[in-house]
Design an enzyme around this catalytic site. Structure first.
Site, PDB file in Angstrom:
ATOM      1  N   SER A  72      -3.518   0.172  -9.574  1.00  0.00           N
ATOM      2  CA  SER A  72      -3.589  -0.661  -8.369  1.00  0.00           C
ATOM      3  C   SER A  72      -5.018  -1.075  -8.080  1.00  0.00           C
ATOM      4  O   SER A  72      -5.246  -1.996  -7.303  1.00  0.00           O
ATOM      5  CB  SER A  72      -3.082   0.124  -7.166  1.00  0.00           C
ATOM      6  OG  SER A  72      -1.806   0.630  -7.414  1.00  0.00           O
TER       7      SER A  72
ATOM      8  N   HIS B  64      -0.387  -5.508 -13.354  1.00  0.00           N
ATOM      9  CA  HIS B  64      -0.090  -4.834 -12.087  1.00  0.00           C
ATOM     10  C   HIS B  64       1.258  -5.320 -11.553  1.00  0.00           C
ATOM     11  O   HIS B  64       1.361  -6.415 -11.012  1.00  0.00           O
ATOM     12  CB  HIS B  64      -1.243  -5.148 -11.103  1.00  0.00           C
ATOM     13  CG  HIS B  64      -1.136  -4.475  -9.778  1.00  0.00           C
ATOM     14  ND1 HIS B  64      -1.765  -4.946  -8.645  1.00  0.00           N
ATOM     15  CD2 HIS B  64      -0.469  -3.365  -9.392  1.00  0.00           C
ATOM     16  CE1 HIS B  64      -1.487  -4.161  -7.635  1.00  0.00           C
ATOM     17  NE2 HIS B  64      -0.704  -3.195  -8.050  1.00  0.00           N
TER      18      HIS B  64
ATOM     19  N   ASN C 237      -4.512  -5.729  -3.576  1.00  0.00           N
ATOM     20  CA  ASN C 237      -4.862  -4.586  -2.725  1.00  0.00           C
ATOM     21  C   ASN C 237      -6.146  -4.773  -1.939  1.00  0.00           C
ATOM     22  O   ASN C 237      -6.350  -4.117  -0.926  1.00  0.00           O
ATOM     23  CB  ASN C 237      -4.901  -3.320  -3.562  1.00  0.00           C
ATOM     24  CG  ASN C 237      -3.489  -2.848  -3.845  1.00  0.00           C
ATOM     25  OD1 ASN C 237      -2.695  -2.722  -2.922  1.00  0.00           O
ATOM     26  ND2 ASN C 237      -3.158  -2.639  -5.101  1.00  0.00           N
TER      27      ASN C 237
ATOM     28  N   GLU D 171       0.417  -9.221 -11.254  1.00  0.00           N
ATOM     29  CA  GLU D 171      -0.995  -9.590 -11.134  1.00  0.00           C
ATOM     30  C   GLU D 171      -1.656  -9.170 -12.447  1.00  0.00           C
ATOM     31  O   GLU D 171      -1.664  -7.984 -12.786  1.00  0.00           O
ATOM     32  CB  GLU D 171      -1.614  -8.852  -9.931  1.00  0.00           C
ATOM     33  CG  GLU D 171      -3.020  -9.281  -9.597  1.00  0.00           C
ATOM     34  CD  GLU D 171      -3.597  -8.501  -8.390  1.00  0.00           C
ATOM     35  OE1 GLU D 171      -3.225  -7.332  -8.172  1.00  0.00           O
ATOM     36  OE2 GLU D 171      -4.451  -9.067  -7.688  1.00  0.00           O
TER      37      GLU D 171
END
Ligand code: NAD
Length: 291
Positions: free
Chosen positions: A113, A134, A184, A146
């Protein structure tokens, strides 16, 4: 281009990643150091395939074919996808092992992440073949992948991973490797702010989540989302953002730190901001936060 996929880590994300690759015809090996976790993952995958059958997404025959393509093991041999615990020392160790064990043309992809792909690549002898892939939770449902280019990732590897993601019926988005990537770097400050608002007594769990759900049209509130992501994962990502950018705005809320220390990790541990009782679909606020 790819046929064999090994997924390292069979937790929240690993089971979903293995599920999707098996569903789309890849030969999948799912590895975890914990044999019980592997059993749980297979049970979850079975349940999620059944849900897809009841929704008419796949047939019973497709489920059986996918399960036939899926094996589990407790040893690392070769991998393209990594979904083990979000801990930098562990990730680096796993990638060193993968680099030594995987065939020279294998791509090493991490589902991290937030841990730097460039850092992960630096411990291997094939930095041009290391990339971030991701996935979002729950993997069989969420469309986004991602894709994170490390400093040395070569263009043909990025292109191959874009194609692979499309083959899984996902929508890839390519970003560069900086702390938290895009997902994130933007999501975690919101979750942290929600936890701060609770910690400062501005509002209760339900009020915070209801405001964000109904006011911003989010499918779930940030505290519930944090519980689903895993509070330990949220804390790790905030630490990476805090250290990586050196900006105090990313410092994790002390309440989050306390909850993780107390073992309240969200849905996977049975308690976070809410309680998760087996079989119950009702959302009950944890006793700790009842007003
Ligand atoms: N939870 C999310 O919503 C989410 C979303 C996207 C990405 N991620 C990332 O995915 C990764 C996994 O997160 P998770 O939520 O699935 O965690 P998790 O705690 O549910 O599962 C991690 C699994 O890794 C296994 N493991 C630990 N060390 C191992 C080793 N040496 N070899 C093999 N397996 C090992 C553990 O036994 C556990 O089953 C993390 O990097 C996380 O940042 C998580």
């Amino acid at each position: 281009m790819f046929q064999n996929i090994t997924v390292i880590g069979a937790g929240t994300m690993g089971n979903g990643i293995a599920h999707v690759f098996a569903q789309y015809g890849f030969i999948v090996a799912l590895a975890d150091v914990n044999a019980t976790q592997l059993e749980k993952a297979i049970a979850t995958i079975n349940k999620n395939f059944d849900r897809q059958i009841s929704k008419g997404i796949i047939t019973e025959e497709q489920k059986q074919t996918a399960l036939h393509h899926l094996t589990t093991f407790t040893d690392i041999a070769a991998a393209v996808a990594n979904a083990a615990t979000e801990n930098i020392d562990l990730k680096l160790k796993i990638f060193q092992q993968l680099d030594a064990a995987a065939p020279p043309n294998a791509v090493l992809a991490s589902n991290t992440s937030s841990i730097s792909i460039t850092k992960i690549a630096s411990v291997t002898k094939r930095p041009q073949q290391v990339i971030g892939m991701h996935f979002m939770n729950p993997v069989p449902v969420m469309k986004l992948v991602e894709i994170i280019n490390g400093y040395s990732t070569s263009k043909n590897i990025t292109d191959a991973i874009i194609e692979l993601s499309k083959h899984l019926n996902k929508i890839p988005c390519v970003v560069n490797d900086y702390p938290g990537f895009i997902a994130n770097k933007i999501l975690m400050p919101m979750i942290n702010e929600a936890i701060y608002s609770l910690y400062e007594g501005m509002a209760g769990v339900e009020e915070i989540d209801t405001i964000m759900k109904l006011g911003m049209a989010h499918p779930m509130g940030p505290l519930q989302l944090a519980d689903f992501i895993g509070l330990d994962v949220c804390l790790s990502i905030l630490n990476v953002l805090h250290q990586g950018f050196g900006n105090p705005k990313y410092a994790p809320c002390p309440l989050l730190v306390n909850m993780v220390t107390a073992g309240k990790l969200g849905a996977k541990s049975g308690e976070g901001f809410y309680l998760y009782q087996a079989g119950s679909k009702d959302l009950a606020v944890s006793n700790q936060f009842k007003r």
